[in-house]
Design an enzyme around this catalytic site. Structure first.
Site, PDB file in Angstrom:
ATOM      1  N   ASP A   1       9.685   2.697   1.440  1.00 15.88           N
ATOM      2  CA  ASP A   1       8.371   3.082   2.220  1.00 15.88           C
ATOM      3  C   ASP A   1       8.050   2.963   3.605  1.00 15.88           C
ATOM      4  OD1 ASP A   1       5.985   4.168   2.853  1.00 15.88           O
ATOM      5  OD2 ASP A   1       4.504   3.583   1.411  1.00 15.88           O
TER       6      ASP A   1
ATOM      7  N   PHE B   1       0.992  -1.032   0.084  1.00 16.59           N
ATOM      8  CA  PHE B   1       0.114  -0.239   0.473  1.00 16.59           C
ATOM      9  C   PHE B   1       1.021   1.255   0.165  1.00 16.59           C
ATOM     10  CE2 PHE B   1      -2.901   3.427   2.290  1.00 16.59           C
ATOM     11  CZ  PHE B   1      -3.606   3.324   1.319  1.00 16.59           C
TER      12      PHE B   1
ATOM     13  N   LYS C   1       2.782   9.420   8.368  1.00 14.23           N
ATOM     14  CA  LYS C   1       2.203   8.365   9.816  1.00 14.23           C
ATOM     15  C   LYS C   1       2.479   8.950  10.953  1.00 14.23           C
ATOM     16  CE  LYS C   1      -1.242   4.909   7.934  1.00 14.23           C
ATOM     17  NZ  LYS C   1      -0.791   4.386   6.464  1.00 14.23           N
TER      18      LYS C   1
HETATM   19  C1  LIG Z   1      -0.374   4.855   5.158  1.00 15.75           C
HETATM   20  C2  LIG Z   1      -0.132   4.506   4.365  1.00 15.75           C
HETATM   21  C3  LIG Z   1       0.499   5.666   3.243  1.00 15.75           C
HETATM   22  C4  LIG Z   1      -0.027   6.807   2.523  1.00 15.75           C
HETATM   23  O1  LIG Z   1      -0.240   7.229   3.956  1.00 15.75           O
HETATM   24  P1  LIG Z   1      -1.037   8.727   3.726  1.00 15.75           P
HETATM   25  O2  LIG Z   1      -0.693   9.295   4.985  1.00 15.75           O
HETATM   26  O3  LIG Z   1      -2.250   8.450   3.820  1.00 15.75           O
HETATM   27  O4  LIG Z   1      -0.981   9.683   2.327  1.00 15.75           O
HETATM   28  C5  LIG Z   1       1.684   4.946   2.516  1.00 15.75           C
HETATM   29  N1  LIG Z   1       2.420   3.780   2.959  1.00 15.75           N
HETATM   30  C6  LIG Z   1       2.275   3.519   3.743  1.00 15.75           C
HETATM   31  C7  LIG Z   1       3.227   2.359   3.520  1.00 15.75           C
HETATM   32  C8  LIG Z   1       0.845   3.664   3.989  1.00 15.75           C
HETATM   33  O5  LIG Z   1       0.966   2.752   5.868  1.00 15.75           O
END
Ligand SMILES: *Cc1c(COP(=O)(O)O)cnc(C)c1O
Length: 412
Positions: free
Chosen positions: A233, A148, A262
């Site tokens: 990421d 994700f 986050k």
């Molecule tokens: C939550 C998340 C995102 C997206 O972050 P947003 O602040 O919701 O745009 C991208 N990559 C990972 C691994 C995430 O957990």
């Protein structure tokens, strides 16, 4: 008429959960209660019902709610200056950038407002890097199944769950999804056309699946050999979540770009893209930008969060990991509902036994009725992402509520 409508602006209104269905675009289905107050790892709703928080607003409020140091730092800045845009730089953003550079592999930082924006910047940067150093055929982005990466059109296409990009076509091209932790497929697929690889060190939303360190090491080697931009990421795994400041620091394998969000703001929206000098130079004035990114309030809070992630805090994460794993194993011996319990630090997933597949959400609903907030990661996994400093007593009390929820879950 115009005056009548504007007058409504001032009428007192007590919001209720039903107003969500009335006024908000229904792309979420929030819980039946409305939270109004938080202290540490405890929350209260409109009825003053108390909850223990093992969710942290999806791994975001990593120092708990109403953290006094964050409040004080923010208050001081609130009274000075909020926003000037990137036409001017500012003191908080420079302090934060210096800290991030000193504590990581990175030479430079770009700030934005969310995880998706950080990944969007990273992916754009990787494409432009390949464009400048090679030619336009080196444009393929490799991502992994079940990953994700956010909800913009680019990041949702790069993410490895097609349900999130279905029906939004046409989608950005030259994006390939490969199985996670599968070195053979990866080696066979890489070519001179590959521009970037983006990877989560623990697949978060997609089920809490840790990376195989050998796989990661080989991916790094191959990316170096082909000059492929390697993006970690770390939006969910970063900022102390795994017991390291960033999860890559456990393996001593560095990316070319790392994205953070986050927990970075402890509850205040901020995202960051960290990178090495050679990549940073690709983004010159005019190539990429943001209005809010690096604003003084967000940078102040993030810098204060970062200053609290010391050795003691991170050791506490590992200690809490052991306690939670222990509690989960104990419960599972008694009730036999999970087939696997996995994760690192305070990013833990418990995968339901196959007879309960599809029911993770049900379990989280029962838990919140008992007074415990937990998350799902897909429909078969319940996810635990409490604050890094959650009091140990709150963990034990939370597990008493979780046991009650499991008993009711099994009865159904
Ligand atoms: C939550 C998340 C995102 C997206 O972050 P947003 O602040 O919701 O745009 C991208 N990559 C990972 C691994 C995430 O957990």
């Amino acid at each position: 008429m115009r005056e009548m409508n504007l007058r409504r602006n001032k009428v007192f209104f007590q919001p209720k959960r039903e107003d969500f269905d009335k006024y908000i675009v229904p792309c979420f289905s929030p819980a039946p209660f409305i939270l109004v107050k938080g202290r540490g790892s405890r929350l209260w709703d409109q009825e003053n019902k108390e909850y223990i928080d093992f969710a942290s607003g999806i791994a975001v409020t990593s120092l708990g709610h109403s953290n006094v140091k964050l409040i004080n730092a923010l208050n001081t800045q609130l009274n000075k200056l909020w926003h000037v845009s990137n036409i001017y730089t500012n003191e908080p953003v420079l302090k934060l950038a210096k800290k991030l550079v000193e504590l990581t592999f990175a030479d430079k930082v770009f700030f934005c407002n969310s995880g998706a924006e950080a990944n969007e910047a990273a992916l754009k940067l990787a494409r432009k890097y390949a464009n400048e150093y090679y030619d336009k055929t080196k444009n393929e982005i490799i991502a992994f199944e079940n990953s994700f990466h956010g909800r913009t059109l680019f990041t949702v296409t790069v993410g490895g769950q097609s349900k999130y990009s279905d029906n939004f076509g046409p989608l950005p091209p030259a994006i390939t999804h490969l199985p996670y932790n599968d070195l053979k497929t990866f080696e066979q697929h890489i070519s001179s056309k590959t521009c970037a690889v983006i990877v989560e060190l623990i697949i978060g939303e997609g089920g809490v699946i840790p990376i195989d360190p050998f796989f990661l090491e080989q991916v790094r080697k191959i990316c170096t050999n082909y000059d492929i931009t390697l993006i970690f990421d770390e939006i969910q795994t970063g900022m102390g979540r795994t017991g390291y400041l960033y999860a890559y620091q456990e393996y001593n394998i560095v990316p070319d770009i790392l994205t953070s969000a986050k927990g970075l703001g402890g509850g205040f929206p901020i995202g960051a893209m960290l990178t090495k000098e050679k990549w940073a130079q690709i983004f010159q004035p005019g190539t990429h930008g943001t209005t809010f990114g690096g604003n003084l309030l967000a940078a102040t809070v993030a810098e204060t969060v970062l200053s609290q992630l010391d050795y003691e805090m991170l050791s506490g994460v590992l200690q809490r990991h052991d306690i939670i794993m222990n509690e989960l194993i104990k419960l599972n011996k008694k009730y036999n509902i999970f087939q696997i319990i996995r994760g690192k630090g305070l990013l833990i997933g418990a995968q339901l036994s196959s007879i309960y597949y599809g029911k993770a959400k049900k379990l989280t609903q029962l838990a919140s009725e008992e007074g415990l907030l937990i998350l799902i990661a897909g429909s078969n996994v319940v996810r635990f992402t409490p604050a890094l400093n959650i009091p140990l007593d709150d963990i034990y009390e939370g597990f008493q509520y979780f046991e009650q929820a499991i008993i009711r879950f099994k009865d159904k």
